[in-house]
Design a protein around this motif. Structure first.
Motif, PDB file in Angstrom:
ATOM      1  N   LEU A  29      -2.330 -10.422   5.909  1.00  0.00           N
ATOM      2  CA  LEU A  29      -0.929 -10.144   6.041  1.00  0.00           C
ATOM      3  C   LEU A  29      -0.459  -9.820   4.794  1.00  0.00           C
ATOM      4  O   LEU A  29      -0.164  -8.669   4.433  1.00  0.00           O
ATOM      5  N   PRO A  30      -0.475 -10.460   3.689  1.00  0.00           N
ATOM      6  CA  PRO A  30      -0.066 -10.375   2.681  1.00  0.00           C
ATOM      7  C   PRO A  30      -0.786  -9.037   1.469  1.00  0.00           C
ATOM      8  O   PRO A  30      -0.137  -8.325   0.925  1.00  0.00           O
ATOM      9  N   PHE A  31      -2.115  -9.094   1.982  1.00  0.00           N
ATOM     10  CA  PHE A  31      -2.905  -7.872   1.244  1.00  0.00           C
ATOM     11  C   PHE A  31      -2.373  -6.561   2.132  1.00  0.00           C
ATOM     12  O   PHE A  31      -2.374  -5.578   1.253  1.00  0.00           O
ATOM     13  N   VAL A  32      -2.421  -6.513   3.274  1.00  0.00           N
ATOM     14  CA  VAL A  32      -1.711  -5.383   4.109  1.00  0.00           C
ATOM     15  C   VAL A  32      -0.432  -4.926   3.477  1.00  0.00           C
ATOM     16  O   VAL A  32      -0.146  -3.644   3.235  1.00  0.00           O
ATOM     17  N   LEU A  33       0.394  -6.054   3.447  1.00  0.00           N
ATOM     18  CA  LEU A  33       1.853  -5.729   2.982  1.00  0.00           C
ATOM     19  C   LEU A  33       1.722  -5.171   1.488  1.00  0.00           C
ATOM     20  O   LEU A  33       2.474  -4.060   1.133  1.00  0.00           O
ATOM     21  N   GLY A  34       1.164  -5.597   0.596  1.00  0.00           N
ATOM     22  CA  GLY A  34       0.656  -5.306  -0.809  1.00  0.00           C
ATOM     23  C   GLY A  34       0.287  -3.814  -0.910  1.00  0.00           C
ATOM     24  O   GLY A  34       0.790  -2.953  -1.607  1.00  0.00           O
ATOM     25  N   MET A  35      -0.612  -3.497   0.183  1.00  0.00           N
ATOM     26  CA  MET A  35      -1.324  -2.205   0.083  1.00  0.00           C
ATOM     27  C   MET A  35      -0.077  -1.104   0.589  1.00  0.00           C
ATOM     28  O   MET A  35       0.132   0.172   0.071  1.00  0.00           O
ATOM     29  N   ALA A  36       0.682  -1.701   1.727  1.00  0.00           N
ATOM     30  CA  ALA A  36       1.689  -0.716   2.205  1.00  0.00           C
ATOM     31  C   ALA A  36       2.764  -0.319   1.266  1.00  0.00           C
ATOM     32  O   ALA A  36       3.113   0.566   0.999  1.00  0.00           O
ATOM     33  N   VAL A  37       3.206  -1.422   0.291  1.00  0.00           N
ATOM     34  CA  VAL A  37       4.300  -1.315  -0.732  1.00  0.00           C
ATOM     35  C   VAL A  37       3.698  -0.267  -1.811  1.00  0.00           C
ATOM     36  O   VAL A  37       4.279   0.529  -2.160  1.00  0.00           O
ATOM     37  N   ALA A  38       2.364  -0.488  -2.284  1.00  0.00           N
ATOM     38  CA  ALA A  38       1.720   0.442  -3.282  1.00  0.00           C
ATOM     39  C   ALA A  38       1.779   1.681  -2.852  1.00  0.00           C
ATOM     40  O   ALA A  38       2.091   2.683  -3.644  1.00  0.00           O
ATOM     41  N   TYR A  39       1.318   2.127  -1.484  1.00  0.00           N
ATOM     42  CA  TYR A  39       1.427   3.467  -1.020  1.00  0.00           C
ATOM     43  C   TYR A  39       2.622   3.681  -0.933  1.00  0.00           C
ATOM     44  O   TYR A  39       3.061   5.033  -1.085  1.00  0.00           O
ATOM     45  N   PHE A  40       3.541   3.257  -0.451  1.00  0.00           N
ATOM     46  CA  PHE A  40       4.873   3.642  -0.348  1.00  0.00           C
ATOM     47  C   PHE A  40       5.572   3.973  -1.833  1.00  0.00           C
ATOM     48  O   PHE A  40       6.344   5.110  -1.650  1.00  0.00           O
ATOM     49  N   LEU A  41       5.124   3.450  -2.725  1.00  0.00           N
ATOM     50  CA  LEU A  41       5.778   3.463  -3.982  1.00  0.00           C
ATOM     51  C   LEU A  41       4.875   4.541  -5.024  1.00  0.00           C
ATOM     52  O   LEU A  41       5.369   4.789  -6.059  1.00  0.00           O
ATOM     53  N   ASP A  42       3.702   4.750  -4.588  1.00  0.00           N
ATOM     54  CA  ASP A  42       2.982   5.607  -5.445  1.00  0.00           C
ATOM     55  C   ASP A  42       3.677   6.880  -6.086  1.00  0.00           C
ATOM     56  O   ASP A  42       3.591   7.180  -7.132  1.00  0.00           O
ATOM     57  N   PRO A  43       4.346   7.545  -4.968  1.00  0.00           N
ATOM     58  CA  PRO A  43       4.847   8.947  -5.576  1.00  0.00           C
ATOM     59  C   PRO A  43       5.874   8.753  -6.739  1.00  0.00           C
ATOM     60  O   PRO A  43       6.035   9.438  -7.720  1.00  0.00           O
ATOM     61  N   VAL A  44       6.649   7.376  -6.782  1.00  0.00           N
ATOM     62  CA  VAL A  44       7.758   7.221  -7.764  1.00  0.00           C
ATOM     63  C   VAL A  44       6.783   6.855  -9.032  1.00  0.00           C
ATOM     64  O   VAL A  44       7.186   7.411 -10.088  1.00  0.00           O
ATOM     65  N   ALA A  45       5.584   6.176  -9.002  1.00  0.00           N
ATOM     66  CA  ALA A  45       4.835   5.902 -10.271  1.00  0.00           C
ATOM     67  C   ALA A  45       4.292   7.242 -10.560  1.00  0.00           C
ATOM     68  O   ALA A  45       4.407   7.280 -12.074  1.00  0.00           O
ATOM     69  N   ASP A  46       3.925   8.179  -9.895  1.00  0.00           N
ATOM     70  CA  ASP A  46       3.507   9.308 -10.413  1.00  0.00           C
ATOM     71  C   ASP A  46       4.448  10.165 -11.061  1.00  0.00           C
ATOM     72  O   ASP A  46       4.153  10.619 -11.800  1.00  0.00           O
ATOM     73  N   ARG A  47       5.641  10.107 -10.629  1.00  0.00           N
ATOM     74  CA  ARG A  47       6.575  10.747 -11.402  1.00  0.00           C
ATOM     75  C   ARG A  47       7.191  10.495 -12.501  1.00  0.00           C
ATOM     76  O   ARG A  47       7.291  11.134 -13.627  1.00  0.00           O
ATOM     77  N   MET A  48       7.199   9.006 -12.638  1.00  0.00           N
ATOM     78  CA  MET A  48       7.422   8.399 -13.899  1.00  0.00           C
ATOM     79  C   MET A  48       6.235   8.636 -14.824  1.00  0.00           C
ATOM     80  O   MET A  48       6.445   8.515 -16.156  1.00  0.00           O
ATOM     81  N   GLU A  49       5.276   8.434 -14.633  1.00  0.00           N
ATOM     82  CA  GLU A  49       3.956   8.834 -15.443  1.00  0.00           C
ATOM     83  C   GLU A  49       3.744  10.224 -15.862  1.00  0.00           C
ATOM     84  O   GLU A  49       3.642  10.541 -17.120  1.00  0.00           O
ATOM     85  N   ALA A  50       4.243  11.275 -15.093  1.00  0.00           N
ATOM     86  CA  ALA A  50       4.446  12.523 -15.324  1.00  0.00           C
ATOM     87  C   ALA A  50       5.674  12.690 -16.504  1.00  0.00           C
ATOM     88  O   ALA A  50       5.596  13.530 -17.172  1.00  0.00           O
ATOM     89  N   ALA A  51       6.529  11.876 -16.486  1.00  0.00           N
ATOM     90  CA  ALA A  51       7.475  12.078 -17.401  1.00  0.00           C
ATOM     91  C   ALA A  51       7.125  11.148 -18.728  1.00  0.00           C
ATOM     92  O   ALA A  51       8.127  11.274 -19.618  1.00  0.00           O
TER      93      ALA A  51
END
Length: 363
Positions: A29-51
């Protein structure tokens, strides 16, 4: 490698994956939730990295803000929700009695109810069953909250999930590139195409539908609380959060809210109508504003398929199965459509060979 060998390899891999889920479902469960959070927030990290922000710094900022929001929500909302939930359980016998007294005159006009059912003994018996059900729910809730295993799981969720989410989000692009390098050279292009379709479906459903559920939970909870409905906050939040199950959330929320409103405000038809109207507006908001803009219309996950996937995942692997049900449904859906397309273009279906198809198109 022949086709037979390839099929054997993928069948073995699938069996190994299922066994992995079955044997380790209690700690996933904690690993699946962590993976889900990472997948959910990846576009935000990509935008910040592009900036121009370093990926590690961007990940730390995103996970930090996410944790702050989660902690604030827990501190502010959880005590209120628990208090309202316990109050709702305690009031169930009274709600039953009020509903019984309200409906009995109407039923009496059409059905000849035996005297036994109208007797005090019948009311006492049913009330006793309702009371026992409430006690059972309370006992289950107490065990869930106070059990030692639950405490360990909660600590794991609070400690391990953010750590997993941080490292996965930081290394997401490297992980994807590494997996891409493992693809069989002959079919790499086709696999990438399927992976792109799967990601489009997941991005549209998981990220989009999660946002829709949170917005609906806030809308229903605030609206029902402002109107003065008893336990309106918990009913509204639960309604919004289970709205990812097509139609189920809205139906359950509508029945619960209108039922409580009828008992609480009768015979004030205006307030009862307003409570029903809140759900009508919510459905219009969901169907014509939120879903088209946040989820999109090309997700390709049929509501019946989503419900089947959730029930099957929960039955096989518990709560972890519910979390991975939609991603698995998306993967199976995309692969099934691809297999059907391949079948329709194959001689097995009766389609002409590719060279004959080209000649027909030229003619």
């Amino acid at each position: 490698m022949t086709l037979k060998q390839q099929m054997k390899f993928w069948v073995i891999a699938l069996v190994a994956f299922v066994l992995f889920l079955v044997l380790l479902s209690d700690i996933l469960l904690p690993f699946v939730l962590g993976m889900a959070v990472a997948y959910f927030l990846d576009p935000v990290a990509d935008r910040m990295e592009a900036a121009g922000i370093n990926r590690t710094t961007a990940t730390a900022i995103i996970i930090g803000l996410f944790l702050v929001l989660v902690i604030l929500a827990v501190i502010l909302l959880v005590p209120v929700i628990i208090d309202q939930f316990v109050g709702l359980l305690n009031n169930l016998p009274g709600y039953y009695q009020s509903l019984h007294d309200f409906l009995l005159p109407f039923i009496d006009r059409f059905v000849d109810i035996p005297a036994l059912q109208q007797s005090a003994e019948f009311k006492q018996t049913v009330g006793q069953y309702v009371g026992e059900a409430v006690k059972s729910l309370g006992s289950i809730s107490k065990n869930i909250v106070g059990g030692g295993l639950a405490l360990v799981n909660m600590v794991m969720l609070l400690v391990i999930s953010p750590v997993v989410a941080f490292y996965l989000l930081r290394d997401w692009d490297h992980i994807v590139a590494r997996i891409d390098s493992w693809l069989p050279k002959k079919n790499a292009g086709q696999v990438r195409m399927l992976a792109k379709h799967i990601d489009d479906v997941l991005a549209g459903f998981v990220r989009g539908q999660s946002t829709v559920c949170l917005l609906l939970a806030a809308y229903y909870g605030i609206a029902l609380m402002v109107i003065g409905l008893e336990f309106g906050l918990v009913i509204g939040i639960v309604t919004g959060l289970i709205s990812f199950i097509p139609f189920v959330g809205a139906i359950i929320g509508f029945i619960a809210s209108v039922g409580v409103a009828t008992i609480q405000f009768w015979p004030d038809f205006i307030i009862i109508g307003i409570v029903g109207g809140i759900f009508v507006v919510g459905q219009i908001l969901e169907g014509y504003v939120l879903v088209p803009n946040l989820v999109g219309e090309k997700v390709g996950l049929h509501p019946v398929w989503v419900m089947f996937g959730l029930l099957a995942g929960g039955s096989l692997f518990g709560f972890v199965g519910v979390l991975i049900a939609v991603p698995m449904a998306a993967v199976i859906g995309v692969l099934s459509r691809f297999a059907i397309d391949q079948y329709l273009q194959s001689p097995l279906y009766g389609a002409p060979p590719p060279e004959d198809q080209e000649r027909l198109l030229e003619d």
